[in-house]
Design an enzyme around this catalytic site. Sequence first.
Site, mmCIF file in Angstrom:
data_model
loop_
_atom_site.group_PDB
_atom_site.id
_atom_site.type_symbol
_atom_site.label_atom_id
_atom_site.label_comp_id
_atom_site.label_asym_id
_atom_site.label_seq_id
_atom_site.Cartn_x
_atom_site.Cartn_y
_atom_site.Cartn_z
ATOM 1 N N TYR A 120 -0.197 17.690 -16.782
ATOM 2 C CA TYR A 120 1.148 17.323 -17.217
ATOM 3 C C TYR A 120 1.329 15.810 -17.316
ATOM 4 O O TYR A 120 1.831 15.297 -18.315
ATOM 5 C CB TYR A 120 2.177 17.918 -16.252
ATOM 6 C CG TYR A 120 3.603 17.571 -16.578
ATOM 7 C CD1 TYR A 120 4.289 18.240 -17.585
ATOM 8 C CD2 TYR A 120 4.274 16.566 -15.888
ATOM 9 C CE1 TYR A 120 5.603 17.927 -17.895
ATOM 10 C CE2 TYR A 120 5.588 16.244 -16.191
ATOM 11 C CZ TYR A 120 6.248 16.915 -17.190
ATOM 12 O OH TYR A 120 7.543 16.596 -17.507
ATOM 13 N N SER A 155 8.287 11.481 -19.434
ATOM 14 C CA SER A 155 8.656 11.660 -18.040
ATOM 15 C C SER A 155 8.256 10.411 -17.274
ATOM 16 O O SER A 155 7.315 9.700 -17.656
ATOM 17 C CB SER A 155 7.929 12.868 -17.439
ATOM 18 O OG SER A 155 8.049 12.901 -16.036
#
Length: 266
Positions: free
Chosen positions: A155, A142
């Site tokens: 995350y 990401s």
Amino acid sequence: MPEQPPRRVALITGATAGLGAAFAARLAAERWDLELVARDAARLSACAADLSARYGVRVGVIPVDLATGSGTATVEERLRETPVELLVNNAGIGLGKGFLDSTLDDELRILRLNVEAVMRLTFAVLPQMTERHSGGVINVSSLSGYGVTAPGSTYTATKAYVINFSESVAQSVRRYGVHVLALCPGFIRTEFHQRAGIPTAGSPGWIWLDADTVAAKALSDLRKGHYVSVPTVRYKLAATALRHTPHGLVRRFSEAGNRFVGRGAR
């Protein structure tokens, strides 16, 4: 009759929706046979049947939870038994809450799925690829892996691992003709945010990417031998900013978005 060339096989995790489904459809259209991994057995079977009917390819299913040791072991075994030409480690989760509001079980689950499963499946598939001097791995990371963009969230740390791990392994296997790519998209219109309980209402339309476009870009960059794929110019600029902006400024910007996670939302 001339011999038919061997069928190419791709194994995709998190394959029933969003980016995983986009990879599956695009590869099936290119006449790849597929091995699809997801938790929901009924949805997985329906997805496999649809792809097989539409494109005339063979589609196997592996209904397991990669956040469990036994689930990951099942896929590792399939990778060792099947001549997989492409592995797409797409399965992953986020938590719509900060570290202080989380539970140890949730934190361990995100580490097992976003980090451990990615490492184990990559480790399982590379021996066959390096032996035949061909193959590729796409590990879905990401843009957030480039900075602490979500205060109090594990995350971003898991996605930073995926970027560094993928680039490191890519360097070690390149001499065997094998490519490893970290895919670092921004916001994609998938089920991810809804499942994580992350609100997206009111977010501007320009930040959103189409899953099929991201999958196409990743496959193209993998074939070019790139180590990292960041789709679109605007997100390439964002990645550059995150990598080169002083950490103090990045922290200030991320803290301003603290309403999405942790106690700052209160």
